[in-house]
Enzyme design. Structure first.
Site, mmCIF file in Angstrom:
data_model
loop_
_atom_site.group_PDB
_atom_site.id
_atom_site.type_symbol
_atom_site.label_atom_id
_atom_site.label_comp_id
_atom_site.label_asym_id
_atom_site.label_seq_id
_atom_site.Cartn_x
_atom_site.Cartn_y
_atom_site.Cartn_z
ATOM 1 N N CYS A 114 22.431 -36.181 -12.250
ATOM 2 C CA CYS A 114 22.353 -36.108 -11.392
ATOM 3 C C CYS A 114 22.507 -37.447 -11.174
ATOM 4 O O CYS A 114 23.791 -37.044 -10.939
ATOM 5 C CB CYS A 114 20.154 -36.939 -11.268
ATOM 6 S SG CYS A 114 20.513 -36.823 -9.701
ATOM 7 N N HIS A 214 17.467 -32.894 -13.587
ATOM 8 C CA HIS A 214 16.938 -33.256 -14.429
ATOM 9 C C HIS A 214 16.127 -32.406 -15.880
ATOM 10 O O HIS A 214 14.945 -32.347 -15.926
ATOM 11 C CB HIS A 214 15.525 -34.309 -14.121
ATOM 12 C CG HIS A 214 16.356 -35.188 -13.067
ATOM 13 N ND1 HIS A 214 16.323 -36.932 -13.173
ATOM 14 C CD2 HIS A 214 17.000 -35.511 -11.653
ATOM 15 C CE1 HIS A 214 16.920 -36.956 -11.971
ATOM 16 N NE2 HIS A 214 16.814 -36.691 -11.234
ATOM 17 N N GLU A 216 15.614 -34.193 -18.763
ATOM 18 C CA GLU A 216 14.595 -34.998 -19.378
ATOM 19 C C GLU A 216 13.372 -34.086 -19.045
ATOM 20 O O GLU A 216 12.602 -34.796 -19.533
ATOM 21 C CB GLU A 216 15.460 -36.488 -18.894
ATOM 22 C CG GLU A 216 14.612 -37.696 -17.925
ATOM 23 C CD GLU A 216 16.001 -36.630 -17.265
ATOM 24 O OE1 GLU A 216 15.087 -37.630 -15.840
ATOM 25 O OE2 GLU A 216 15.940 -35.942 -16.663
#
Length: 237
Positions: A114, A214, A216
């Protein structure tokens, strides 16, 4: 390499409250740590700090993750701030830019997430769209405060990202800025349906790629973090 590889993760610098304390703090969403450890690495927090630490620090790390976070200072790419651009964080911008350059110079694997992808683009001389709804006409890239939006992106099949995720992965988006002019030497490799660049790679690097989404935050898809750790194991196999 002996033991789990050490994967440095850059951190946020934000006001935080715990117990009876309210202080500026170096913080990171636990999801980054979980993603690294689930992939077989050991996470190391890298709080922003002044000085010449990056080169010495990078010699002790096996890979680098540039995390998400606040907007990059527009002055770094020659622009005036948009009314919706957040206040600059010079210390973090300096720290992450130095870490990134040092990592690339030493062929350290890099995953930029990001804001991290935006730092990557600016480091190569690129620019950013400071408020994406002005360009695309909607707010689907950041639908609400603290809420991810699941969308499908198109990935070049002949890219490293394509070999990891395939041509049409579903990803979790949360950003109001994006890449505008691509930095010199970077290769765009993924796009959303409105044409927003969602992935960049550094050609010729062992592993250096950025994604605007994202990874994660999606515990059902660990492929990017797994690929980051796997590239380290390949060198020692």
């Amino acid at each position: 390499m002996t033991g789990a590889p050490l994967v440095g993760i850059t951190s946020y610098l934000e006001p935080a409250t715990w117990g009876g304390w309210e202080r500026s703090a170096a913080v990171i969403p636990q999801q980054y740590v979980d993603a690294v450890t689930a992939a077989g690495g050991t996470a190391v927090l890298l709080p922003a700090q002044p000085g010449e630490a990056p080169q010495r620090l990078l010699r002790r790390l096996d890979a680098l993750v540039l995390s998400g976070g606040p907007d990059v200072d527009p002055a770094r790419y020659g622009s005036e701030p948009h009314p919706r651009t957040g206040p600059p964080q010079a210390l973090r911008d300096d720290w992450e830019s130095a870490l990134l350059r040092g990592a690339l110079d030493n062929d350290l694997p890099v995953l930029a997430v990001c804001r991290g992808m935006q730092v990557l683009n600016v480091a190569f001389g690129g620019t950013l769209i400071q408020h994406l709804p002005d360009r695309v006409g909607d707010e689907t890239h950041q639908i609400a405060l603290g809420e991810f939006y699941r969308r499908t992106v198109t990935v070049r099949p002949d890219s490293r990202l394509g070999t990891i995720l395939g041509e049409r992965p579903e990803v979790l988006c949360y950003h109001h800025q994006a890449v505008d002019r691509i930095g010199t030497g970077l290769r765009p490799v993924a796009w959303s349906e409105d044409g927003t660049v969602e992935g960049l790679e550094v050609p010729g690097a062992r592993f250096a790629l950025g994604v605007q989404w994202h990874p994660e935050a999606d515990p059902t898809d660990s492929r990017l973090f797994r690929a980051l750790v796997d590239i380290l194991e390949e060198r020692t196999a």
